[in-house]
Motif scaffolding. Sequence first.
Motif, PDB file in Angstrom:
ATOM      1  N   ASP A 102       0.806  -1.225   0.000  1.00 49.43           N
ATOM      2  CA  ASP A 102       0.000   0.000   0.000  1.00 49.43           C
ATOM      3  C   ASP A 102       0.838   1.273   0.000  1.00 49.43           C
ATOM      4  OD1 ASP A 102       1.045  -0.530   2.511  1.00 49.43           O
ATOM      5  OD2 ASP A 102      -0.570   0.521   3.549  1.00 49.43           O
ATOM      6  N   ARG A 103       2.167   1.119  -0.150  1.00 51.53           N
ATOM      7  CA  ARG A 103       3.017   2.298   0.103  1.00 51.53           C
ATOM      8  C   ARG A 103       2.705   3.483  -0.828  1.00 51.53           C
ATOM      9  NH1 ARG A 103       8.902   0.757  -2.638  1.00 51.53           N
ATOM     10  NH2 ARG A 103       7.978   0.280  -4.653  1.00 51.53           N
ATOM     11  N   LEU A 104       2.303   3.221  -2.058  1.00 46.27           N
ATOM     12  CA  LEU A 104       2.049   4.341  -2.983  1.00 46.27           C
ATOM     13  C   LEU A 104       0.672   4.291  -3.637  1.00 46.27           C
ATOM     14  CD1 LEU A 104       5.573   4.355  -4.716  1.00 46.27           C
ATOM     15  CD2 LEU A 104       4.699   6.062  -3.115  1.00 46.27           C
ATOM     16  N   ASN A 105      -0.121   3.299  -3.285  1.00 44.81           N
ATOM     17  CA  ASN A 105      -1.440   3.155  -3.906  1.00 44.81           C
ATOM     18  C   ASN A 105      -2.544   3.470  -2.916  1.00 44.81           C
ATOM     19  OD1 ASN A 105      -0.149   2.304  -6.205  1.00 44.81           O
ATOM     20  ND2 ASN A 105      -0.382   0.119  -5.738  1.00 44.81           N
ATOM     21  N   GLN A 106      -3.710   3.753  -3.453  1.00 41.21           N
ATOM     22  CA  GLN A 106      -4.853   4.044  -2.586  1.00 41.21           C
ATOM     23  C   GLN A 106      -6.129   3.390  -3.110  1.00 41.21           C
ATOM     24  OE1 GLN A 106      -5.232   8.378  -1.859  1.00 41.21           O
ATOM     25  NE2 GLN A 106      -4.852   7.723   0.241  1.00 41.21           N
ATOM     26  N   ILE A 107      -6.953   2.917  -2.160  1.00 38.50           N
ATOM     27  CA  ILE A 107      -8.317   2.501  -2.506  1.00 38.50           C
ATOM     28  C   ILE A 107      -9.226   3.620  -2.014  1.00 38.50           C
ATOM     29  CG2 ILE A 107     -10.162   0.806  -2.174  1.00 38.50           C
ATOM     30  CD1 ILE A 107      -8.007  -1.276  -1.536  1.00 38.50           C
ATOM     31  N   ILE A 129      -3.194   4.403  -8.532  1.00 41.87           N
ATOM     32  CA  ILE A 129      -2.011   3.540  -8.642  1.00 41.87           C
ATOM     33  C   ILE A 129      -0.789   4.417  -8.932  1.00 41.87           C
ATOM     34  CG2 ILE A 129      -0.958   1.569  -9.825  1.00 41.87           C
ATOM     35  CD1 ILE A 129      -3.747   0.628 -10.573  1.00 41.87           C
ATOM     36  N   ASN A 130       0.174   4.358  -8.017  1.00 43.16           N
ATOM     37  CA  ASN A 130       1.395   5.160  -8.205  1.00 43.16           C
ATOM     38  C   ASN A 130       2.661   4.345  -7.987  1.00 43.16           C
ATOM     39  OD1 ASN A 130       0.417   7.932  -8.725  1.00 43.16           O
ATOM     40  ND2 ASN A 130      -0.665   7.566  -6.798  1.00 43.16           N
ATOM     41  N   ASP A 131       2.501   3.014  -7.846  1.00 38.85           N
ATOM     42  CA  ASP A 131       3.670   2.166  -7.592  1.00 38.85           C
ATOM     43  C   ASP A 131       4.091   1.458  -8.868  1.00 38.85           C
ATOM     44  OD1 ASP A 131       5.648   0.575  -6.353  1.00 38.85           O
ATOM     45  OD2 ASP A 131       4.502   0.587  -4.492  1.00 38.85           O
ATOM     46  N   SER A 132       5.407   1.296  -9.011  1.00 37.45           N
ATOM     47  CA  SER A 132       5.922   0.699 -10.256  1.00 37.45           C
ATOM     48  C   SER A 132       5.510  -0.760 -10.413  1.00 37.45           C
ATOM     49  CB  SER A 132       7.444   0.808 -10.275  1.00 37.45           C
ATOM     50  OG  SER A 132       7.953   0.193  -9.094  1.00 37.45           O
ATOM     51  N   TYR A 133       5.218  -1.447  -9.296  1.00 34.33           N
ATOM     52  CA  TYR A 133       4.873  -2.866  -9.434  1.00 34.33           C
ATOM     53  C   TYR A 133       3.447  -3.065  -9.949  1.00 34.33           C
ATOM     54  CZ  TYR A 133       1.872  -2.981  -5.267  1.00 34.33           C
ATOM     55  OH  TYR A 133       0.845  -2.780  -4.395  1.00 34.33           O
ATOM     56  N   GLY A 134       2.613  -2.023  -9.902  1.00 36.19           N
ATOM     57  CA  GLY A 134       1.202  -2.146 -10.260  1.00 36.19           C
ATOM     58  C   GLY A 134       0.334  -1.969  -9.043  1.00 36.19           C
ATOM     59  N   PHE A 135      -0.634  -2.876  -8.868  1.00 36.36           N
ATOM     60  CA  PHE A 135      -1.574  -2.750  -7.758  1.00 36.36           C
ATOM     61  C   PHE A 135      -1.770  -4.111  -7.107  1.00 36.36           C
ATOM     62  CE2 PHE A 135      -5.875  -2.866  -5.975  1.00 36.36           C
ATOM     63  CZ  PHE A 135      -5.880  -1.696  -5.218  1.00 36.36           C
ATOM     64  N   LYS A 183      -1.574   5.794 -12.424  1.00 33.43           N
ATOM     65  CA  LYS A 183      -2.565   6.816 -12.748  1.00 33.43           C
ATOM     66  C   LYS A 183      -3.583   6.876 -11.612  1.00 33.43           C
ATOM     67  CE  LYS A 183      -5.773   8.084 -16.382  1.00 33.43           C
ATOM     68  NZ  LYS A 183      -7.008   7.476 -16.807  1.00 33.43           N
ATOM     69  N   ASN A 184      -4.076   8.035 -11.309  1.00 40.18           N
ATOM     70  CA  ASN A 184      -5.117   8.156 -10.287  1.00 40.18           C
ATOM     71  C   ASN A 184      -6.494   7.907 -10.884  1.00 40.18           C
ATOM     72  OD1 ASN A 184      -3.200   8.725  -8.404  1.00 40.18           O
ATOM     73  ND2 ASN A 184      -3.535  10.948  -8.422  1.00 40.18           N
ATOM     74  N   GLY A 185      -7.431   7.554 -10.020  1.00 33.00           N
ATOM     75  CA  GLY A 185      -8.827   7.441 -10.425  1.00 33.00           C
ATOM     76  C   GLY A 185      -9.130   6.312 -11.396  1.00 33.00           C
ATOM     77  N   GLN A 186      -8.450   5.167 -11.256  1.00 37.34           N
ATOM     78  CA  GLN A 186      -8.731   4.030 -12.143  1.00 37.34           C
ATOM     79  C   GLN A 186      -9.862   3.185 -11.558  1.00 37.34           C
ATOM     80  OE1 GLN A 186      -5.399   2.373 -14.322  1.00 37.34           O
ATOM     81  NE2 GLN A 186      -3.972   3.289 -12.869  1.00 37.34           N
ATOM     82  N   THR A 187     -10.533   2.457 -12.449  1.00 35.69           N
ATOM     83  CA  THR A 187     -11.670   1.649 -12.028  1.00 35.69           C
ATOM     84  C   THR A 187     -11.343   0.161 -12.138  1.00 35.69           C
ATOM     85  OG1 THR A 187     -13.151   3.357 -12.842  1.00 35.69           O
ATOM     86  CG2 THR A 187     -14.134   1.203 -12.404  1.00 35.69           C
ATOM     87  N   PHE A 231      -5.208  -3.963   8.166  1.00 35.85           N
ATOM     88  CA  PHE A 231      -5.970  -3.328   9.239  1.00 35.85           C
ATOM     89  C   PHE A 231      -5.379  -1.972   9.626  1.00 35.85           C
ATOM     90  CE2 PHE A 231      -6.637  -7.900   9.918  1.00 35.85           C
ATOM     91  CZ  PHE A 231      -8.007  -7.924   9.725  1.00 35.85           C
ATOM     92  N   SER A 232      -4.149  -1.721   9.206  1.00 40.49           N
ATOM     93  CA  SER A 232      -3.480  -0.524   9.709  1.00 40.49           C
ATOM     94  C   SER A 232      -3.012   0.413   8.604  1.00 40.49           C
ATOM     95  CB  SER A 232      -2.293  -0.935  10.574  1.00 40.49           C
ATOM     96  OG  SER A 232      -1.413  -1.712   9.803  1.00 40.49           O
ATOM     97  N   SER A 233      -3.527   0.231   7.404  1.00 35.46           N
ATOM     98  CA  SER A 233      -3.082   1.101   6.318  1.00 35.46           C
ATOM     99  C   SER A 233      -3.846   2.415   6.334  1.00 35.46           C
ATOM    100  CB  SER A 233      -3.322   0.419   4.978  1.00 35.46           C
ATOM    101  OG  SER A 233      -3.045   1.332   3.937  1.00 35.46           O
ATOM    102  N   PRO A 234      -3.127   3.528   6.148  1.00 28.86           N
ATOM    103  CA  PRO A 234      -3.865   4.787   6.001  1.00 28.86           C
ATOM    104  C   PRO A 234      -4.423   4.935   4.584  1.00 28.86           C
ATOM    105  CG  PRO A 234      -1.496   5.192   6.022  1.00 28.86           C
ATOM    106  CD  PRO A 234      -1.672   3.713   6.168  1.00 28.86           C
ATOM    107  N   ASN A 235      -4.072   4.015   3.682  1.00 23.33           N
ATOM    108  CA  ASN A 235      -4.369   4.218   2.255  1.00 23.33           C
ATOM    109  C   ASN A 235      -5.552   3.438   1.709  1.00 23.33           C
ATOM    110  OD1 ASN A 235      -2.310   6.043   2.115  1.00 23.33           O
ATOM    111  ND2 ASN A 235      -0.781   4.532   1.495  1.00 23.33           N
ATOM    112  N   ASP A 236      -6.263   2.724   2.570  1.00 19.65           N
ATOM    113  CA  ASP A 236      -7.453   2.024   2.050  1.00 19.65           C
ATOM    114  C   ASP A 236      -8.726   2.464   2.771  1.00 19.65           C
ATOM    115  OD1 ASP A 236      -7.021   0.824   4.472  1.00 19.65           O
ATOM    116  OD2 ASP A 236      -6.797  -1.212   3.689  1.00 19.65           O
TER     117      ASP A 236
END
Length: 613
Positions: free
Chosen positions: A141-146, A171-177, A213-217, A257-262
Amino acid sequence: MTLNFRISIQFYPIFLGIILTATTGSFAQHKANSNGNSLKQSIALIDSAFQHNNAEDFNKLVPIKGVQDFYASVVEEKIKKLSGKSKIILVSKDSALVFLSGILLYGNSGDETNYAANYTGIYKFERVAGSWSLKSRIEIDRLNQIKKHRLGINIIPGKSITVKDTLTIDINDSYGFATRLNHTAKLKKLTLNGAETEFSFDAGLLLLKARRKNGQTLTLEYSINVEREETDKNSAYFGDAYGHLRNQYVWHPFFSFSSPNDRADFSLYCTIPKAYYLATSLPQKEMVIGGSRIVEAKSLNPTFGLSIYYDKDWEVNTFRKDHIDLVVYATKDFLPEKRALYAEFSKSYDTLQKHFGKPIGNYLGIVQDRSNTDGWKNRSNSIVVAGVKGSTLITDKPNPRATFGHEVAHGWTNPTGPATNFLTEGWATYAESILLASVYGDSITTTFFKSQKQNYFNGKFDGKSSLWEDYSNNGVSYAKGAWLFYILSHQLGKKHLSTAMTNFIQSGDQSIKSFTSHLSAVAQSDMKPFLNSWLKSKEIPVLEILQSGNSIEILQAGDLFLFPLEFKIRLKDGTYLTKTINMQTKEQTLTISEGVIESFIVDPGSKLLFTMK
Ligand SMILES: [Zn+2]
């Protein structure tokens, strides 16, 4: 790989080729020299070590303390484990990202998914002197967000759930999501921005290749056959008469349970046969159409996960107080009686409204879980879950608690961002002290905070957790959080704290920044340094107090905190003085000119959370 996935491949042969080639990869490029391990060999060694029971071998290959501890405990507990389907995600020169997966089989699939997450994940490998080895772990979750879930759910009681989840993700991480999902989920379809895309799903981790890219579905369609194991009903249980899925069952995607990004907004559309009642953990509306009960729900504040309960024999009762619905989902014989619940709700509501104005929430659900033993069990989003019966609503002994009022108090805050659980659990626990005083008198307040101090130490939070970073709600925010509100009530005065809190609640911005500025406004000074000292430290003040003649020297031996500290001083002439010093540095001196000090008491009113060195 599990059987489930093979089934999904049969339904969707389009993915077959991708998965198989992704597994073997194009290893030719990553060959090592004749002395070292190729990337493929290095991965194979780890896969093999995972499956065996030799910690020494495993630790040599995986030099990560947390993962080593996990492996040791799995070996000790003799849990059946299988290495999953590892995959090279990307290679650039001398470094590579690799998906390692390990499956655990011992009980409830939700628990297995969570436990396996200690290992299953994305790792960085490096090539040194021609040999590839594992170096570190990448947090998924280091660079991605739900950001959003739009969930369509069909529940077949006693059997299964089918889900269509449309997620909005950045999605902002090089590995994908990558996201966690119950490892027994049978994926039927996956699209990203409407197009089928390359993915793998193993041991509860779903990984897909994607552009940044941000805002992907992302759309997922899957089903889960939910367990009905009589001896293991905690995370999920689907009986014929009643059942549930708790968020920890990972029945929909989230990071941890502890991610600020989801922390995401949810909207839900559920169907269940009309003979059953259904309680989502969110404010909900329902209707019956044909043979189906349809429940629609929407989250009030961003959350990582939802819970769902159903029962054939509930009676659903709605009580209204101003604009709030108290909805009780329970059988006729549930205790405390539904009317007693409403009376307590109403009383707590009136007391809190008197101090802090109207709440922002408009819904509180009380949900009976007949698979559980008596008592208040947990809170999930906007509901409080009880066992077959509930328990005490408010008590003054052995330790004072306003258990039910605490839940009512949650209707006043709805924060996001850092220190969320301070503003959620710290607030609701502080509110208990006000509710207790309204029933048992003011003298109960110090007893209450003494027991909260004990809770802080019993929880072993000291030195480990701060209020600022408590995203996982590990417990620190209850006791230390309530204490911070209590200290603020002394620093600002109760009335000023009420005013600041009322303004903060009505402001529509429940960030810690907004809280700080509302406090600063009533204090007419910048409260940020004061608040941050308490929110960001993992400790509480550690004081050393030395007297020399008519001076009392106060030293802070640990982190620097800002706080008022009261002394009761007995002078040689037999008179008493009360003095307050505002601590703002690590060493301060209180000098008495009124007479000669005979003795003194530090913090005579127990108004500060601290320890002595
Ligand atoms: Zn709470």
